[in-house]
Design a protein around this motif. Structure first.
Motif, short mmCIF file in Angstrom:
data_model
loop_
_atom_site.label_atom_id
_atom_site.label_comp_id
_atom_site.label_asym_id
_atom_site.label_seq_id
_atom_site.Cartn_x
_atom_site.Cartn_y
_atom_site.Cartn_z
N TYR A 254 6.59 23.73 38.62
CA TYR A 254 6.44 22.32 38.98
C TYR A 254 7.50 21.89 39.99
O TYR A 254 7.18 21.29 41.03
N GLU A 255 8.75 22.20 39.70
CA GLU A 255 9.83 21.74 40.57
C GLU A 255 9.82 22.45 41.93
O GLU A 255 10.24 21.89 42.93
N ASN A 257 6.96 23.63 43.33
CA ASN A 257 5.61 23.54 43.89
C ASN A 257 5.02 24.94 44.10
O ASN A 257 4.47 25.26 45.17
N THR A 259 2.83 26.55 41.74
CA THR A 259 1.75 26.86 40.80
C THR A 259 0.67 27.73 41.43
O THR A 259 0.27 28.76 40.87
N GLU A 260 0.19 27.34 42.60
CA GLU A 260 -0.89 28.10 43.23
C GLU A 260 -0.41 29.48 43.66
O GLU A 260 -1.14 30.47 43.53
N ASP A 267 -3.73 23.40 39.89
CA ASP A 267 -3.20 22.53 38.82
C ASP A 267 -2.47 23.36 37.78
O ASP A 267 -2.95 24.42 37.35
#
Length: 465
Positions: A254-255, A257, A259-260, A267
């Motif tokens: 999350y921090e 960015n 994820t993908e 998401d």
């Protein structure tokens, strides 16, 4: 217990499962390997649990020896009853104690345990309550209060008794927990001195939610043990835990960015670890499938959840390739790395059956569709094309949002939300209970959209994902 051992128990001791196999395969096959097991037909609530008498679904074809009846919430309109065996209740107590002892050290800091889950015969709240009560009696260091989803009573207990204990553990659903903490804060309760930790169930939550709750509780936004969830179902119980390592992974993704890049999806999913010796999980065409020894044994049971299983070393390698070391994150944020267990991960991306989870209630596309078509005012204003999602408001409250296509020349009715809520409540006992306990906060938000705007090619995308 292995997959093969569970199969042999179900095939020899569960009348309904033998009939199910005979109906599907013509006989009861021999299973001696994982390959044999993987060839067995899938079961589900619709074509297995609902298709046979309850006694026939039970071990030895009887309710005798099943010491309690619990029920799941009935997203399809009628509750399902799940008999329980003493072993299941003992497992819940052991599961709860492991978390309380390892992550919160209750033997050193006794706790007030506050259960803000559905009680009565609802399975999640009842099993949690019984497990905690057993721990309080057998091990001490724990005092239990059970206001259920009465948030006013829960806030009173938190305000009155929270300061009398070194820490408080709140068991609840994400939206209820958030509202309760905000209510307590509005009353002037200094949550930062109560050392409150959340243990959540029923639905996932975003890292923005974790940030908000941690601010309310007086923790740093990225604190790793204050807000914890898991993966499970009322049908087959707890199957995975959001360990501090899992939270560290989610925070890093999350921090940063990432994820993908790391998970291949835009998401951030729920990330839990599970013990493959205790929880038999598979993935079949993107759906998580569970097998479980219990009063109603389940073999290759469809969970309805989209997910994947990732081995421990594979996950760590993916993270390392992205420059992430979750063990370092653990150390930097005050957690012990010697307690990390090299267990595989279960990632949950959402429901596969065309629905969303709202205040722990499963809301299906078909239920919304039926509501829009049945109410004459809604049917006159909207075409029936819609898009469903569970969204977060600016203050991080959950809202059930329906983007509904207007008929040409029509306007959205002012009383559309309560009309839709009434029709949904008729179709789902889960939503009816949520609406009754939360009032206007549980009303859906209808967002009118222009004709044609919901179509992807020639089809309506009913879920906003």
């Amino acid at each position: 217990m292995t997959f093969e051992e569970l199969y042999r128990i179900a095939a020899s001791r569960v009348p309904a499962y033998r009939r199910f196999l005979t109906q599907r395969l013509g006989s009861v096959p021999e299973v001696v390997s994982r390959e044999d097991f993987a060839a067995l037909p899938l079961t589900s609530k619709k074509d297995y649990v609902k298709a046979f008498p309850l006694e026939d679904l039970c071990l030895d074809g009887t309710l005798e020896g099943k010491h309690v009846l619990c029920r799941s919430s009935g997203s399809t309109g009628k509750p399902t009853y799940w008999p329980q065996m003493p072993e299941q209740e003992r497992y819940v107590a052991d599961y709860l104690y492991t978390d309380l002892d390892e992550d919160l050290q209750i033997s050193l800091r006794p706790a007030l345990a506050l259960v803000v889950l559905g009680l009565g015969s609802w399975i999640s709240g009842e099993l949690t309550t019984w497990g905690l009560r057993t721990l309080g009696i057998q091990k001490g260091h724990l005092t239990l209060a059970t206001p259920g989803i009465n948030l006013e009573e829960a806030a009173e207990i938190l305000e009155e008794f929270g300061p009398r204990f070194p820490q408080t553990v709140l068991y609840s659903y994400p939206p209820f927990a958030k509202r309760l903490l905000e209510m307590a804060s509005d009353r002037g309760v200094d949550l930062s001195v109560l050392r409150v930790s959340l243990r959540l169930a029923g639905e996932g939550y975003s890292e923005r939610y974790r940030d908000h709750v941690n601010r309310l509780l007086g923790y740093p936004e990225g604190h790793l043990t204050s807000v914890v969830s898991g993966y499970g179902s009322t049908d087959f119980g707890s199957a995975g835990k959001e360990t501090p390592l899992c939270v560290a992974i989610r925070r890093a993704l999350y921090e940063g960015n990432l994820t993908e890049k790391v998970l291949g999806v835009p998401d951030l999913p729920s990330v839990c670890q599970y013990d493959p010796a205790a929880h038999l999980l598979e993935v079949v065409e993107g759906e998580l499938v569970a097998s479980k020894y219990q009063a109603v044994p389940l073999v290759r049971y469809r969970s309805g959840d989209r997910g994947e299983l990732v081995p421990f070393r594979e996950m760590m390698a993916r993270l390392a390739d992205a420059g992430v070391d979750p063990l370092r994150v653990l150390e930097e944020r005050g957690c012990r790395t010697d307690r990390v267990r090299e267990l595989p991960f279960v990632l949950v991306h959402g429901r596969i059956d065309g629905g969303v989870t709202f205040f722990a209630a499963n809301i299906l596309v078909g239920q919304v569709q039926g509501a829009l078509e049945t109410d004459p005012v809604l049917a006159g204003a909207f075409t029936g094309a819609f898009q469903l999602r569970c969204a977060e408001t600016e203050d991080l409250s959950s809202v059930l949002e329906i983007r509904a296509e207007l008929r040409p020349g029509a306007t959205a009715p002012e009383d559309g939300a309560p009309r839709l809520a009434r029709e949904l409540a008729r179709r789902s006992t889960e939503y009816a209970a949520v609406w009754e306990s939360n009032g206007d906060r549980a009303l859906p938000r209808i967002v009118p959209v222009e004709p044609g705007s919901l179509y992807s090619s020639t089809k309506v995308r009913y879920l906003d994902r």
